[in-house]
Scaffold this active site. Structure first.
Site, PDB file in Angstrom:
ATOM      1  N   GLY A 114      11.875 -22.244 -23.598  1.00 16.69           N
ATOM      2  CA  GLY A 114      10.715 -22.877 -22.972  1.00 16.69           C
ATOM      3  C   GLY A 114      11.142 -23.910 -21.943  1.00 16.69           C
ATOM      4  O   GLY A 114      12.250 -23.835 -21.389  1.00 16.69           O
ATOM      5  N   ASP A 139       3.439 -22.091 -26.782  1.00 19.04           N
ATOM      6  CA  ASP A 139       2.541 -23.039 -26.112  1.00 19.04           C
ATOM      7  C   ASP A 139       2.019 -22.527 -24.769  1.00 19.04           C
ATOM      8  O   ASP A 139       1.037 -23.057 -24.252  1.00 19.04           O
ATOM      9  CB  ASP A 139       3.255 -24.377 -25.875  1.00 19.04           C
ATOM     10  CG  ASP A 139       3.808 -24.977 -27.147  1.00 19.04           C
ATOM     11  OD1 ASP A 139       3.275 -24.676 -28.220  1.00 19.04           O
ATOM     12  OD2 ASP A 139       4.787 -25.747 -27.058  1.00 19.04           O
ATOM     13  N   GLU A 234      -3.184 -30.011 -30.882  1.00 22.10           N
ATOM     14  CA  GLU A 234      -2.434 -31.142 -31.443  1.00 22.10           C
ATOM     15  C   GLU A 234      -2.227 -32.265 -30.421  1.00 22.10           C
ATOM     16  O   GLU A 234      -2.064 -33.420 -30.784  1.00 22.10           O
ATOM     17  CB  GLU A 234      -1.079 -30.669 -31.992  1.00 22.10           C
ATOM     18  CG  GLU A 234      -0.168 -30.061 -30.924  1.00 22.10           C
ATOM     19  CD  GLU A 234       1.156 -29.559 -31.470  1.00 22.10           C
ATOM     20  OE1 GLU A 234       1.424 -29.711 -32.672  1.00 22.10           O
ATOM     21  OE2 GLU A 234       1.936 -29.001 -30.665  1.00 22.10           O
ATOM     22  N   GLN A 284       1.497 -20.380 -37.030  1.00 22.40           N
ATOM     23  CA  GLN A 284       1.272 -19.806 -35.690  1.00 22.40           C
ATOM     24  C   GLN A 284       2.550 -19.279 -35.062  1.00 22.40           C
ATOM     25  O   GLN A 284       2.529 -18.570 -34.073  1.00 22.40           O
ATOM     26  CB  GLN A 284       0.693 -20.890 -34.761  1.00 22.40           C
ATOM     27  CG  GLN A 284      -0.673 -21.338 -35.154  1.00 22.40           C
ATOM     28  CD  GLN A 284      -0.993 -22.731 -34.616  1.00 22.40           C
ATOM     29  OE1 GLN A 284      -1.625 -22.875 -33.585  1.00 22.40           O
ATOM     30  NE2 GLN A 284      -0.562 -23.767 -35.313  1.00 22.40           N
TER      31      GLN A 284
END
Ligand code: F6P
Length: 358
Positions: A114, A139, A234, A284
């Site tokens: 990422g 994400d 979050e 998740q």
């Protein structure tokens, strides 16, 4: 040609599919493939590289996680270590990593990760390592890339969980607040919240007002709907408030989490209605990838090998407007992709009556 494959940062469903496709595409070209065990942190171990063959990647497409292992504390420029006095410090071991690459005659690195991993990759290119990046994170916040591997599975799992929680919310006439991951971007919350027809979706890109949520709850009650489903990212925060965090360990990113229980408590206080909060957390990230994630991961992995073959180094393979292309790592490093507030998906949420907290 000898290539290495690294998986960095948090794991994501689809990583194994990408590892397999990159490995098979490289083997097909007669190249040698090495996997880096547990991320760059393994630079200290005797054998940081694992030789990969067809057998190593057999049957892994459907598996969650990464067969190579990964680490959040794996930045070679800021590697945590224990000082002589027993306290923790950070040191730059990037030259050691480069030396290991040279020792093993690694010609190119496929770095799957990422934003953090791409930042590291960009810095490693400046030390002479030839890199092709593959975009991974549940994400979906990697700049320049329409979709990252892992996102589809995460949003699908979140959707299913919210569906399930909705039936119990209705039975008990409760306010249910479901917290999903996503760090500072609201992609998972927005997509799963919309797909599961939540009533309120709170994302980091839109600081929320409790008054606006209470209004939505009252509006629902006036129509005889005595339960309300609230999906909160979050990283969401109230207007004038801060993101809820659990602090930071040396060498690691800030740990987010805890907003759902605050929202549930505050809404209960303000409405007098019973509330509960649920944090979906690592559910998740675990388990088998969706069909979409398997396919996009395979495409990214194989495409990275075509880049290596063509000498297109220091680039990130991305999907833009449904086409595979590449963008320079230097453009990606240090940037994030947030939910655009004028996007059709946000408009759609508003059009179907979802309260976005503003
Ligand atoms: O970046 C992926 C992610 O799952 C975020 O959504 C979340 O904030 C973070 O990683 C959790 O990290 P860890 O697995 O270190 O708790």
């Amino acid at each position: 040609m000898r290539i290495a494959i690294n998986t960095g940062g948090g794991d994501a469903p689809g990583l194994n599919a990408a590892i397999r496709s990159a490995t098979l595409a490289a083997l097909k070209r007669g190249w040698e493939v090495f996997g880096i065990k547990n991320g760059y942190g393994s630079v200290y171990t005797e054998k940081p590289f694992i030789k990969m063959d067809e057998e190593s990647v057999r049957g892994i497409t459907l598996l969650g996680g990464t067969i190579l292992g990964t680490a959040n504390r794996g930045n070679p420029f800021e590697m945590p270590y224990e000082k002589e006095d027993g306290t923790q410090g950070l040191k730059d071991v990037s030259d050691h990593l480069v030396a290991k690459f040279n020792e093993y005659n690694i010609d190119a690195l496929v770095a799957i990760g990422g934003d953090g991993s791409m930042h590291i990759a960009h810095k490693l290119t400046q030390k002479g390592i030839k890199i092709v990046g593959v975009p991974k994170t549940i994400d979906n916040d990697l700049w320049g890339c329409d979709v990252t591997l892992g996102f589809d599975t995460a949003r699908s799992i979140a959707t299913e969980a919210i569906d399930r929680i909705t039936t119990t919310a209705e039975s008990h006439e409760r306010l249910m607040v479901v917290e999903v991951m996503g760090r500072y971007a609201g992609w998972i919350a927005l997509y799963s919240g919309l797909a599961s027809t939540a009533d309120v979706i709170l994302i980091p890109e839109i600081p929320f007002s409790y008054d606006s949520i209470v209004e939505k709850i009252k509006e629902r009650r006036s129509k005889g709907k005595n339960y309300t489903m609230i999906v909160v990212a979050e990283g969401a925060k109230p207007e004038g408030g801060d993101i809820v965090t659990k602090g930071k360990t040396l060498g690691q990113q800030e740990q987010l989490g805890g907003i759902a229980s605050q929202v549930a408590h505050e809404l209960s206080e303000r409405t007098g209605q019973e509330s509960r909060s649920v944090v979906l957390g690592h559910l998740q990230r675990g388990g088998s990838p969706t069909t979409y994630d398997r396919l996009i991961s395979m495409r990214y992995g194989a495409s990275a090998i075509r880049c290596v073959e063509n000498g297109d180094f220091n680039e990130l393979v991305v999907l833009q407007d449904n086409k595979l292309t590449t963008i320079p790592l230097s453009e990606v490093a240090g940037k994030m992709k947030y939910v655009p507030l004028d996007s059709d998906i946000v408009q759609t949420a508003r059009d179907v009556g979802i309260c976005m907290g503003d």
